[in-house]
Write an enzyme that holds these catalytic residues in place. Structure first.
Site, PDB file in Angstrom:
ATOM      1  N   ASP A 283       5.090  -3.126 -30.007  1.00  0.00           N
ATOM      2  CA  ASP A 283       6.042  -2.935 -28.907  1.00  0.00           C
ATOM      3  C   ASP A 283       5.390  -3.151 -27.547  1.00  0.00           C
ATOM      4  O   ASP A 283       4.172  -3.076 -27.397  1.00  0.00           O
ATOM      5  CB  ASP A 283       6.582  -1.493 -28.912  1.00  0.00           C
ATOM      6  CG  ASP A 283       7.492  -1.228 -30.094  1.00  0.00           C
ATOM      7  OD1 ASP A 283       7.583  -2.090 -30.985  1.00  0.00           O
ATOM      8  OD2 ASP A 283       8.094  -0.134 -30.131  1.00  0.00           O
ATOM      9  N   HIS A 427       1.358  -0.829 -30.257  1.00  0.00           N
ATOM     10  CA  HIS A 427       1.704  -1.382 -28.945  1.00  0.00           C
ATOM     11  C   HIS A 427       0.647  -2.404 -28.539  1.00  0.00           C
ATOM     12  O   HIS A 427      -0.497  -2.018 -28.299  1.00  0.00           O
ATOM     13  CB  HIS A 427       1.801  -0.258 -27.913  1.00  0.00           C
ATOM     14  CG  HIS A 427       2.841   0.756 -28.283  1.00  0.00           C
ATOM     15  ND1 HIS A 427       2.590   1.784 -29.148  1.00  0.00           N
ATOM     16  CD2 HIS A 427       4.147   0.856 -27.922  1.00  0.00           C
ATOM     17  CE1 HIS A 427       3.704   2.490 -29.314  1.00  0.00           C
ATOM     18  NE2 HIS A 427       4.658   1.953 -28.580  1.00  0.00           N
TER      19      HIS A 427
HETATM   20 ZN    ZN Z   1       8.083   0.953 -25.939  1.00  0.00          ZN
END
Ligand code: ZN
Length: 479
Positions: A283, A427
Site C-alpha cells: 500500500d 507498505h
Molecule cells: Zn494506506
C-alpha cells in the site's frame, strides 16, 4: 477542483436518474462516469514534488489516525525543521484527541506535501492537510511551509529572498488582498510562503489573521509581479529589454518516460491450484522504493499487488507502467489516503474514481479492486462501491511494517503468520519494507508458496469478485 466536483456530481445524478440508457458493459462498470473523470484528469489536484524523497509518519493510536507524508532532502536543516514540525503536530493532535470521549471513530489527521525548486537556487516545501473529528463543526486546515537555500543549506525567511525594503510592499499587498485588519498584523504574517516557478504564494491559515468563517486564505503573486521585489530580478524599464528572471528554467526532475514500455506479462508461471499460495500486497505507493521491489520480484519470481495512491502517480508513471507490464496487479488505495467512512458520497466517489481514471490513463488498464485507507469500511462505503462497480480488499496478516520500520521485524512477522491463502499487508513507501523483501520473497518461494496477485488468490479460492463486497477482514491494528 470544486467546479469539477459539481460537474462530476451532476454527471452522477444524470446517471442515477436513468435519463440515459445506462446499461453498462460488464467489463467496465460506471463507464460513463469514468469517461468524465478521464476528461478532467488534468484538473485533479496533484502534488508537485521536485525535491526530496517521500517519507511518512503514519499512526493509529488511541483516538487518532494520522497519515503525514513529508520530504527527506539533502539539506539537513530543512529535514530537521520538517521532522520537528511533524512530531510537534502529531503530539499536539494526540493530546487533543486524548481527552475526547464518545467518539464512534478516531479523529483523522491527513497531511501531504509539495516541494518546488526555484531557479535552481531555492527549495520551497508546503505541508498541507486537514484534521477532522466528530466533535468539530468544520475540519481544521493545516498549512506550514519551509524554505531553504540549496547551495548554502540554510533555512530562509521571506525577507532573505527579497530586495531590501520590499518586504513592506509584500506585507501591504497581503493585508489588502486578504482583508487583514492592521491591528491583527504581527511578525508572523508572512511566515507561510511558498515559491514556485509560477509565483509566490502566501497562506494565512483559518482563524489566524481572519475570522474562522473566512477559511484559509492564500494570496498569490504571479512571477510577473515579483519583478523588482525578488532578489535577482529587476523592474521592467522602458527601452532596455533585459532578461529579468531565470524562473522558467527550473529544472524538471522528470522520472517518467525513461523506461522502455515492454510488455513482459506473457507470464510463463503456471499457478498450481494444489500448492499453497499467498498474496503479498503493498500500500501507499508508488514511492522511491517501488522500483527496487520490482527488481526483487524480477530476480526471484512471483507477483504482488500494489494498492496505489492516485496523487502519488504523477512523476512515477514509469513505475506504475512497470508494475503493470511485469504482470503484477494494481489496486486503488484512494486519491490521498482519506478515511472512506468519514466521507460523503461525492468525496468518496472522487477518491475512488480519480484514482481509477489516473491508473487507466497511465497503464491502459481499468482497475476494479480498492483497498480503503486504514481498512475502514461500512454499509455506505459498500453501497457506493457497488454503484461504481469496485470490490474492496483488506488483508489477513498485518506485518505492522509501518510501525516497526525495521526489516528484521517485518521478516519475523511475515514468517510467523504466513499460511496458505493469506493476504499480507505491507507498505512499499518504506525502505525498510523493501529491505525485508530481499529476504522474504526468496524465503517464501523456497518454502513452496506461490506468490500470486489478490485476484488470482481469490479466483483460486473459488471466489468471484463482486462489486461492493469486502474481501478479508482487517486485523486489529493498522493503517
Ligand atoms: Zn494506506
Amino acid at each position: 477542483m470544486k467546479k469539477i466536483l459539481c460537474f462530476l456530481m451532476a454527471a452522477v445524478l444524470i446517471l442515477c436518474c436513468g435519463c440515459t440508457n445506462s446499461e453498462q458493459p460488464d467489463n467496465r462498470p460506471a463507464e460513463d462516469l469514468l469517461e468524465e473523470y478521464l476528461k478532467n484528469i488534468e484538473s485533479f489536484e496533484t502534488p508537485v514534488r521536485e525535491y526530496g524523497k517521500t517519507a511518512s509518519r503514519i499512526l493509529l493510536e488511541g483516538n487518532l489516525m494520522a497519515g503525514i507524508l513529508y520530504p527527506e532532502t539533502e539539506i539537513e536543516a530543512l529535514n530537521e525543521a520538517v521532522s520537528q514540525w511533524v512530531e510537534k503536530t502529531v503530539s499536539y493532535y494526540l493530546e487533543e484527541t486524548d481527552t475526547i470521549k464518545n467518539q464512534s471513530e478516531p479523529a483523522e489527521l491527513t497531511v501531504a506535501y509539495d516541494s518546488c525548486v526555484y531557479s535552481s537556487k531555492y527549495v520551497s516545501i508546503k505541508m498541507s492537510g486537514t484534521y477532522i473529528a466528530e466533535y468539530m463543526a468544520h475540519p481544521v486546515d493545516i498549512t506550514k511551509t519551509f524554505n531553504a537555500d540549496i547551495e548554502t543549506g540554510k533555512l530562509l525567511s521571506l525577507n532573505d529572498i527579497l530586495i531590501e525594503g520590499k518586504i513592506k510592499t509584500v506585507e501591504k499587498t497581503v493585508i489588502k488582498k486578504a482583508g487583514v485588519k492592521s491591528s491583527d498584523v504581527d511578525k508572523k504574517l508572512l511566515d507561510n510562503w511558498f515559491l514556485t516557478k509560477d509565483g509566490l504564494e502566501i497562506t494565512l491559515n483559518r482563524g489566524e489573521y481572519l475570522p474562522m468563517s473566512s477559511g484559509t486564505k492564500t494570496v498569490f503573486f504571479p512571477t510577473d509581479e515579483l519583478k523588482g521585489i525578488l532578489k535577482g530580478t529587476r523592474e521592467e524599464t522602458s527601452g532596455t529589454q533585459e532578461e529579468t528572471t531565470k524562473a522558467e528554467e527550473t529544472p524538471q526532475t522528470s522520472q517518467s518516460e525513461t523506461v522502455p514500455e515492454k510488455e513482459d506479462n506473457n507470464d510463463k508461471t503456471v499457478i498450481s491450484p494444489n500448492k499453497p499460495m499467498i498474496a503479498l500486497t503493498f500500500d501507499d505507493g508508488p514511492s522511491a522504493h517501488t522500483e527496487r521491489l520490482l527488481d526483487i520480484f524480477e530476480k526471484y519470481g512471483g507477483k504482488g499487488t500494489f494498492f496505489v495512491l492516485g496523487n502519488l502517480i504523477k512523476g512515477r508513471e514509469s513505475t506504475l507502467k512497470r508494475i503493470s507490464n511485469q504482470g503484477h496487479e494494481i489496486g486503488n488505495h484512494s486519491w490521498n489516503h482519506r478515511q472512506f467512512t468519514k466521507l460523503d458520497e461525492k468525496d468518496l466517489t472522487d477518491q475512488i474514481m480519480m484514482t481509477r481514471a489516473k491508473i487507466l490513463d497511465v497503464t491502459g488498464k481499468d482497475c476494479l479492486i480498492v483497498r480503503p485507507p486504514y481498512g475502514a469500511c461500512n454499509d455506505d462505503v459498500r453501497a457506493i462501491g457497488k454503484e461504481l462497480g469496485v470490490s474492496y480488499i483488506n488483508w489477513s496478516v498485518d506485518t505492522l511494517d509501518w510501525k516497526s520500520k525495521n526489516a528484521k521485524a517485518v521478516y519475523n512477522e511475515t514468517m510467523k503468520n504466513v499460511k496458505d491463502g493469506a493476504i499480507i499487508l505491507y507498505h512499499d513507501l518504506h525502505k525498510t519494507t523493501v529491505d525485508a523483501m530481499e529476504k522474504i520473497i526468496p524465503e517464501l518461494i523456497n518454502q513452496g508458496y506461490q506468490l500470486v496477485t489478490v485476484t488470482q488468490l481469490l479466483t483460486y479460492q473459488g471466489q468471484s469478485l463482486e462489486a461492493g463486497k469486502m474481501y478479508y477482514k482487517q486485523s486489529k491494528s493498522t493503517k
